[in-house]
Scaffold this active site. Sequence first.
Site, PDB file in Angstrom:
ATOM      1  N   HIS A   1       1.506   7.523   2.925  1.00  0.00           N
ATOM      2  CA  HIS A   1       1.151   6.250   3.555  1.00  0.00           C
ATOM      3  C   HIS A   1      -0.357   6.006   3.490  1.00  0.00           C
ATOM      4  O   HIS A   1      -1.124   6.918   3.206  1.00  0.00           O
ATOM      5  CB  HIS A   1       1.640   6.186   5.016  1.00  0.00           C
ATOM      6  CG  HIS A   1       0.985   7.166   5.948  1.00  0.00           C
ATOM      7  ND1 HIS A   1       1.469   8.439   6.148  1.00  0.00           N
ATOM      8  CD2 HIS A   1      -0.116   7.077   6.746  1.00  0.00           C
ATOM      9  CE1 HIS A   1       0.703   9.075   7.028  1.00  0.00           C
ATOM     10  NE2 HIS A   1      -0.273   8.265   7.403  1.00  0.00           N
TER      11      HIS A   1
ATOM     12  N   GLU B   1       0.453   2.366   7.827  1.00  0.00           N
ATOM     13  CA  GLU B   1       0.210   2.658   9.240  1.00  0.00           C
ATOM     14  C   GLU B   1      -0.960   1.785   9.678  1.00  0.00           C
ATOM     15  O   GLU B   1      -1.944   1.649   8.944  1.00  0.00           O
ATOM     16  CB  GLU B   1      -0.150   4.149   9.378  1.00  0.00           C
ATOM     17  CG  GLU B   1      -0.497   4.591  10.797  1.00  0.00           C
ATOM     18  CD  GLU B   1      -0.873   6.082  10.878  1.00  0.00           C
ATOM     19  OE1 GLU B   1      -0.839   6.795   9.846  1.00  0.00           O
ATOM     20  OE2 GLU B   1      -1.222   6.531  11.984  1.00  0.00           O
TER      21      GLU B   1
HETATM   22  C1  LIG Z   1       0.266  11.960  12.248  1.00  0.00           C
HETATM   23  C2  LIG Z   1       0.468  10.478  12.137  1.00  0.00           C
HETATM   24  C3  LIG Z   1      -0.862   9.782  12.245  1.00  0.00           C
HETATM   25  O1  LIG Z   1      -1.523   9.442  11.247  1.00  0.00           O
HETATM   26  O2  LIG Z   1      -1.250   9.606  13.401  1.00  0.00           O
HETATM   27  C4  LIG Z   1       1.199  10.139  10.866  1.00  0.00           C
HETATM   28  O3  LIG Z   1       0.780   9.448   9.997  1.00  0.00           O
HETATM   29  S1  LIG Z   1       2.755  10.793  10.812  1.00  0.00           S
HETATM   30  C5  LIG Z   1       3.515  10.154   9.364  1.00  0.00           C
HETATM   31  C6  LIG Z   1       4.957  10.377   9.464  1.00  0.00           C
HETATM   32  N1  LIG Z   1       5.588   9.335  10.260  1.00  0.00           N
HETATM   33  C7  LIG Z   1       6.200   8.279   9.730  1.00  0.00           C
HETATM   34  O4  LIG Z   1       6.326   8.155   8.510  1.00  0.00           O
HETATM   35  C8  LIG Z   1       6.803   7.268  10.686  1.00  0.00           C
HETATM   36  C9  LIG Z   1       7.348   6.053  10.021  1.00  0.00           C
HETATM   37  N2  LIG Z   1       8.325   6.381   9.008  1.00  0.00           N
HETATM   38  C10 LIG Z   1       9.641   6.010   9.069  1.00  0.00           C
HETATM   39  O5  LIG Z   1      10.047   5.342  10.014  1.00  0.00           O
HETATM   40  C11 LIG Z   1      10.544   6.452   7.962  1.00  0.00           C
HETATM   41  O6  LIG Z   1      10.030   7.621   7.335  1.00  0.00           O
HETATM   42  C12 LIG Z   1      10.833   5.368   6.900  1.00  0.00           C
HETATM   43  C13 LIG Z   1       9.577   4.952   6.145  1.00  0.00           C
HETATM   44  C14 LIG Z   1      11.489   4.126   7.535  1.00  0.00           C
HETATM   45  C15 LIG Z   1      11.811   5.946   5.891  1.00  0.00           C
HETATM   46  O7  LIG Z   1      12.862   6.528   6.579  1.00  0.00           O
HETATM   47  P1  LIG Z   1      14.396   6.498   6.142  1.00  0.00           P
HETATM   48  O8  LIG Z   1      15.157   7.402   6.997  1.00  0.00           O
HETATM   49  O9  LIG Z   1      14.822   5.096   6.078  1.00  0.00           O
HETATM   50  O10 LIG Z   1      14.294   7.131   4.712  1.00  0.00           O
HETATM   51  P2  LIG Z   1      14.886   6.671   3.346  1.00  0.00           P
HETATM   52  O11 LIG Z   1      14.596   7.818   2.482  1.00  0.00           O
HETATM   53  O12 LIG Z   1      16.294   6.208   3.494  1.00  0.00           O
HETATM   54  O13 LIG Z   1      13.970   5.445   2.936  1.00  0.00           O
HETATM   55  C16 LIG Z   1      14.303   4.074   2.955  1.00  0.00           C
HETATM   56  C17 LIG Z   1      13.504   3.395   1.846  1.00  0.00           C
HETATM   57  O14 LIG Z   1      12.102   3.584   2.068  1.00  0.00           O
HETATM   58  C18 LIG Z   1      11.525   4.318   0.996  1.00  0.00           C
HETATM   59  N3  LIG Z   1      10.514   5.236   1.563  1.00  0.00           N
HETATM   60  C19 LIG Z   1      10.708   6.226   2.420  1.00  0.00           C
HETATM   61  N4  LIG Z   1       9.562   6.828   2.729  1.00  0.00           N
HETATM   62  C20 LIG Z   1       8.598   6.180   2.026  1.00  0.00           C
HETATM   63  C21 LIG Z   1       7.197   6.317   1.904  1.00  0.00           C
HETATM   64  N5  LIG Z   1       6.549   7.239   2.589  1.00  0.00           N
HETATM   65  N6  LIG Z   1       6.530   5.482   1.106  1.00  0.00           N
HETATM   66  C22 LIG Z   1       7.191   4.519   0.407  1.00  0.00           C
HETATM   67  N7  LIG Z   1       8.525   4.329   0.475  1.00  0.00           N
HETATM   68  C23 LIG Z   1       9.209   5.148   1.276  1.00  0.00           C
HETATM   69  C24 LIG Z   1      12.682   5.039   0.355  1.00  0.00           C
HETATM   70  O15 LIG Z   1      12.390   5.352  -0.983  1.00  0.00           O
HETATM   71  C25 LIG Z   1      13.775   4.034   0.486  1.00  0.00           C
HETATM   72  O16 LIG Z   1      13.637   3.030  -0.466  1.00  0.00           O
HETATM   73  P3  LIG Z   1      14.880   2.339  -1.171  1.00  0.00           P
HETATM   74  O17 LIG Z   1      15.623   1.670  -0.038  1.00  0.00           O
HETATM   75  O18 LIG Z   1      14.267   1.389  -2.138  1.00  0.00           O
HETATM   76  O19 LIG Z   1      15.636   3.480  -1.785  1.00  0.00           O
HETATM   77 CO   LIG Z   2      -1.131   8.782   9.313  1.00  0.00          CO
END
Ligand SMILES: C[C@@H](C(=O)O)C(=O)SCCNC(=O)CCNC(=O)[C@H](O)C(C)(C)COP(=O)(O)OP(=O)(O)OC[C@H]1O[C@@H](n2cnc3c(N)ncnc32)[C@H](O)[C@@H]1OP(=O)(O)O
Ligand SMILES: [Co+2]
Length: 142
Positions: free
Chosen positions: A81, A132
């Site tokens: 991200h 983010e």
């Molecule tokens: C420490 C903190 C901070 O800075 O303070 C952080 O950053 S923590 C960083 C970690 N936290 C997070 O990432 C929180 C937000 N993330 C989330 O809510 C989730 O990881 C999602 C991004 C919604 C993906 O979750 P989900 O369970 O839906 O996974 P999935 O594999 O089915 O993905 C759905 C669609 O999004 C895509 N997808 C998944 N992760 C991706 C990423 N990082 N970048 C770009 N695309 C991404 C997949 O390829 C898929 O695309 P298609 O549908 O085209 O196949």
């Molecule tokens: Co972050």
Amino acid sequence: MKIGRLNHVGVATPDVEAAARTYRELYGADEASDPIELPKLGVRVIFVRIPNMQIELIEPLGAASPIHKFLEKNPKGGQHHMCFEVPDIVAARDAMRERGATILGTGEPYTGAHGVPVIFVHPKNTGGVLVELMQEPEGEHA
Ligand SMILES: C[C@@H](C(=O)O)C(=O)SCCNC(=O)CCNC(=O)[C@H](O)C(C)(C)COP(=O)(O)OP(=O)(O)OC[C@H]1O[C@@H](n2cnc3c(N)ncnc32)[C@H](O)[C@@H]1OP(=O)(O)O
Ligand SMILES: [Co+2]
């Protein structure tokens, strides 16, 4: 709402210590934090500081980590991200919604690794890039 400074780029990896070593040995990036465990966010992170921002190395922590699925698809890790600062996270959240973007989770800002509130915008809204947004840390860039 207009995005501000790039605060960090998140990089997922199976091993934050090994990744930090790579940035040190290959690129000379020798300012890294100790590993920080954030069980509520499901991640373990190391910040590698470079002059204008940080690289946030992220490893999954716990069974519910948002990083698990990403590493299943990208076992060696990869860019995860980008994080931009905004002056008012709630105003930014509301503006993003008005513009039709999907805010992930409940949409309520929560405290991220930098101790300020953050939200995430779905990658489908930004050409496949997970974004983010974080509340600009007070006094940091005065
Ligand atoms: C420490 C903190 C901070 O800075 O303070 C952080 O950053 S923590 C960083 C970690 N936290 C997070 O990432 C929180 C937000 N993330 C989330 O809510 C989730 O990881 C999602 C991004 C919604 C993906 O979750 P989900 O369970 O839906 O996974 P999935 O594999 O089915 O993905 C759905 C669609 O999004 C895509 N997808 C998944 N992760 C991706 C990423 N990082 N970048 C770009 N695309 C991404 C997949 O390829 C898929 O695309 P298609 O549908 O085209 O196949
Ligand atoms: Co972050």
